[in-house]
Design a protein around this motif. Structure first.
Motif, mmCIF file in Angstrom:
data_model
loop_
_atom_site.group_PDB
_atom_site.id
_atom_site.type_symbol
_atom_site.label_atom_id
_atom_site.label_comp_id
_atom_site.label_asym_id
_atom_site.label_seq_id
_atom_site.Cartn_x
_atom_site.Cartn_y
_atom_site.Cartn_z
ATOM 1 N N VAL A 240 0.921 -1.295 0.153
ATOM 2 C CA VAL A 240 0.036 -0.015 0.086
ATOM 3 C C VAL A 240 0.858 1.257 -0.034
ATOM 4 N N THR A 241 0.423 2.288 -0.811
ATOM 5 C CA THR A 241 1.357 3.293 -0.859
ATOM 6 C C THR A 241 0.487 4.621 -0.393
ATOM 7 N N LEU A 242 0.967 5.431 0.689
ATOM 8 C CA LEU A 242 0.290 6.399 1.353
ATOM 9 C C LEU A 242 1.165 7.840 1.290
ATOM 10 N N LYS A 243 0.477 8.834 0.926
ATOM 11 C CA LYS A 243 1.006 10.136 0.758
ATOM 12 C C LYS A 243 0.500 11.016 1.765
ATOM 13 N N VAL A 244 1.384 11.680 2.620
ATOM 14 C CA VAL A 244 1.319 12.771 3.584
ATOM 15 C C VAL A 244 1.380 14.168 2.769
ATOM 16 N N THR A 245 0.487 15.012 3.133
ATOM 17 C CA THR A 245 0.788 16.488 2.714
ATOM 18 C C THR A 245 0.594 17.560 3.851
ATOM 19 N N ASP A 246 1.214 18.164 4.084
ATOM 20 C CA ASP A 246 1.236 19.321 5.031
ATOM 21 C C ASP A 246 0.419 20.565 4.407
ATOM 22 N N ARG A 247 -0.810 20.836 4.725
ATOM 23 C CA ARG A 247 -1.392 21.976 4.515
ATOM 24 C C ARG A 247 -2.045 23.067 5.354
ATOM 25 N N THR A 248 -1.225 22.761 6.613
ATOM 26 C CA THR A 248 -1.789 23.560 7.875
ATOM 27 C C THR A 248 -1.206 24.570 7.824
ATOM 28 N N GLY A 249 -0.418 25.255 7.199
ATOM 29 C CA GLY A 249 0.205 26.618 7.064
ATOM 30 C C GLY A 249 1.161 26.821 8.037
ATOM 31 N N GLU A 250 1.764 25.671 8.705
ATOM 32 C CA GLU A 250 3.018 25.815 9.254
ATOM 33 C C GLU A 250 3.539 24.278 9.215
ATOM 34 N N PRO B 56 3.180 8.953 9.893
ATOM 35 C CA PRO B 56 2.072 8.279 8.948
ATOM 36 C C PRO B 56 1.398 7.107 9.763
ATOM 37 N N PHE B 57 0.190 6.695 9.478
ATOM 38 C CA PHE B 57 -0.629 5.640 10.106
ATOM 39 C C PHE B 57 -1.279 4.906 9.053
ATOM 40 N N PHE B 58 -1.712 3.703 9.462
ATOM 41 C CA PHE B 58 -2.102 3.152 8.461
ATOM 42 C C PHE B 58 -2.906 1.836 9.388
ATOM 43 N N GLY B 59 -4.081 1.609 8.773
ATOM 44 C CA GLY B 59 -4.937 0.473 9.741
ATOM 45 C C GLY B 59 -5.917 -0.318 8.934
ATOM 46 N N LEU B 60 -6.575 -1.156 9.595
ATOM 47 C CA LEU B 60 -7.493 -2.104 8.797
ATOM 48 C C LEU B 60 -8.658 -1.802 9.582
ATOM 49 N N TYR B 61 -9.931 -1.998 8.865
ATOM 50 C CA TYR B 61 -11.173 -2.064 9.778
ATOM 51 C C TYR B 61 -12.171 -3.111 9.157
ATOM 52 N N THR B 62 -12.656 -3.853 9.875
ATOM 53 C CA THR B 62 -13.797 -4.938 9.511
ATOM 54 C C THR B 62 -15.012 -4.199 9.347
ATOM 55 N N PRO B 63 -15.892 -4.009 8.215
ATOM 56 C CA PRO B 63 -17.163 -3.403 8.371
ATOM 57 C C PRO B 63 -17.956 -4.475 8.941
ATOM 58 N N GLY B 64 -19.550 -3.918 9.185
ATOM 59 C CA GLY B 64 -20.288 -5.083 9.516
ATOM 60 C C GLY B 64 -20.460 -5.430 10.976
ATOM 61 N N ALA C 53 0.720 0.876 16.313
ATOM 62 C CA ALA C 53 1.217 1.553 17.681
ATOM 63 C C ALA C 53 1.879 2.723 17.031
ATOM 64 N N SER C 54 3.002 2.691 16.420
ATOM 65 C CA SER C 54 3.750 3.735 15.900
ATOM 66 C C SER C 54 4.566 3.453 14.531
ATOM 67 N N THR C 55 5.070 4.324 13.918
ATOM 68 C CA THR C 55 5.763 4.102 12.542
ATOM 69 C C THR C 55 7.093 4.714 12.738
ATOM 70 N N GLN C 56 7.288 6.171 12.093
ATOM 71 C CA GLN C 56 8.509 6.683 12.368
ATOM 72 C C GLN C 56 8.070 8.079 12.184
ATOM 73 N N ARG C 57 9.048 9.052 12.970
ATOM 74 C CA ARG C 57 8.812 10.482 12.975
ATOM 75 C C ARG C 57 9.663 11.134 12.171
ATOM 76 N N ALA D 251 -2.473 10.656 9.166
ATOM 77 C CA ALA D 251 -1.282 11.084 10.039
ATOM 78 C C ALA D 251 -1.365 11.851 10.996
ATOM 79 N N ASN D 252 -0.371 12.138 11.860
ATOM 80 C CA ASN D 252 -0.343 12.865 13.123
ATOM 81 C C ASN D 252 1.001 13.902 12.994
ATOM 82 N N SER D 253 1.117 14.762 14.080
ATOM 83 C CA SER D 253 2.224 15.522 14.034
ATOM 84 C C SER D 253 2.386 16.133 15.536
ATOM 85 N N ALA D 254 3.415 16.178 16.170
ATOM 86 C CA ALA D 254 3.635 16.759 17.386
ATOM 87 C C ALA D 254 2.995 18.171 17.695
ATOM 88 N N GLY D 255 1.975 18.221 18.618
ATOM 89 C CA GLY D 255 1.443 19.434 18.947
ATOM 90 C C GLY D 255 0.117 19.683 18.270
#
Length: 310
Positions: free
Chosen positions: A86-96, A103-111, A148-152, A186-190
């Motif tokens: 799986v390829t995942l792309k992260v873009t910062d559009r927050t202004g800072e 980055p985070f990746f997960g699976l969810y089982t519907p139903g 749990a975590s990936t890389q920062r 995705a997440n970021s400090a603060g």
């Protein structure tokens, strides 16, 4: 004078009685709420907004985390332990600038039926050195499995970064799991609020259901040729007593052993993953419920102390 004292006593008694009724009602409400809170499924308090579909956040949202989208995913996977990229792309559009971006990746089982658990899933990330790094799957409290975590790393404002993940579903995955939803975020400090996230449904097939083995019919024994049978036949004795004995029948050819049906287990080298149970009770719920129960008990004790001593 006596009338005044009696009147005041009656008023105080009515006031105390009203207070006791109000306090008793409040205690009952608190206790009932605490018990209902304990009995509520943990999914009530930990719904995942990513499971409802892609989430978008306006550019420049204050305190938002970077956006994540799924660039490429498989359309279907097999629960046989094989890897799926799986390829995942992260873009910062927050202004800072995003410091400590992850980055985070997960699976969810519907139903509402069977669901894939953390023991059925393996996840890896391709790190900066070009090596696949094992990630720890974590059982979510609502049919989800995350890492749990990936890389920062640091991601400057307006910049993007691409990450490659891969996952596998073990043969232990329940047969009822026919679809999983891939989740990206995705997440970021603060960061004080989530950023844009992505969602992609993928079909799941199981190894034993991909090919049906046909029953093997045992081979029929092949009789020996007549010429060879005659050679194998013992010579008849010329004496009258032995001439009457019937000739021995030729030995039957050994019957063919039916070939074994193909095994339906996972291919050699497939890692067998331990199966885990359902998610544990949320700690926050347990602590909150205990506090509510303690508060209700305290109110009941206070009510009993308010009763006039006889």
């Amino acid at each position: 004078m006596r009338t005044s004292v009696i009147t005041r006593f009656a008023k105080n008694a009515r006031s105390l009685s009203s207070r006791r009724r109000v306090a008793a009602l409040a205690a009952t409400t608190v206790l009932a709420g605490g018990i209902q809170f304990l009995a509520t499924d943990t999914a009530w308090a930990c719904g995942d907004e990513r499971t409802g579909g892609p989430v978008s956040v306006a550019p420049g949202t204050a305190g938002a985390a970077p956006d994540a989208v799924l660039v490429s995913t498989p359309s279907s996977v097999v629960a046989d332990g094989s890897w799926n990229e799986v390829t995942l792309k992260v873009t910062d559009r927050t202004g800072e600038d995003a410091h400590g971006m992850e980055p985070f990746f997960g699976l969810y089982t519907p139903g509402s039926g069977s669901a894939a658990g953390a023991g059925d899933v393996r996840m890896q990330l391709l790190d900066y050195t070009g090596t696949w790094k094992d990630l720890k799957p974590v059982q979510g409290c609502y049919r989800g499995v995350d890492v749990a975590s990936t890389q920062r790393s640091r991601l400057d404002n307006g910049q993007s970064a691409t990450f490659k993940f891969r996952f596998s579903l073990a043969p232990t995955t329940p047969q009822g799991v026919t679809t999983v939803d891939l989740l990206a975020s995705a997440n970021s400090a603060g960061a004080t609020t989530t950023g844009g996230s992505d969602f992609k449904p993928v079909k799941v097939t199981h190894a034993q259901g991909t090919a049906t083995a046909k029953p093997v019919t045992p081979a029929k024994p092949v009789p020996a040729p007549a010429k060879e049978a005659r050679k194998a036949e013992p010579a008849a004795d010329k004496t009258p007593a032995k001439a009457a004995e019937p000739a021995k029948a030729p030995a039957a050819a050994p019957s063919a052993t039916p070939s074994a049906a193909p095994a339906t287990s996972a291919p050699a080298g497939t890692p067998e993953l331990a199966q885990t149970g359902a998610s544990s009770t949320n700690t926050f719920l347990a602590v909150s419920s205990a506090a509510l129960l303690a508060l209700g008990a305290g109110v009941l004790i206070a009510v009993r102390r308010l009763r006039p001593q006889r």
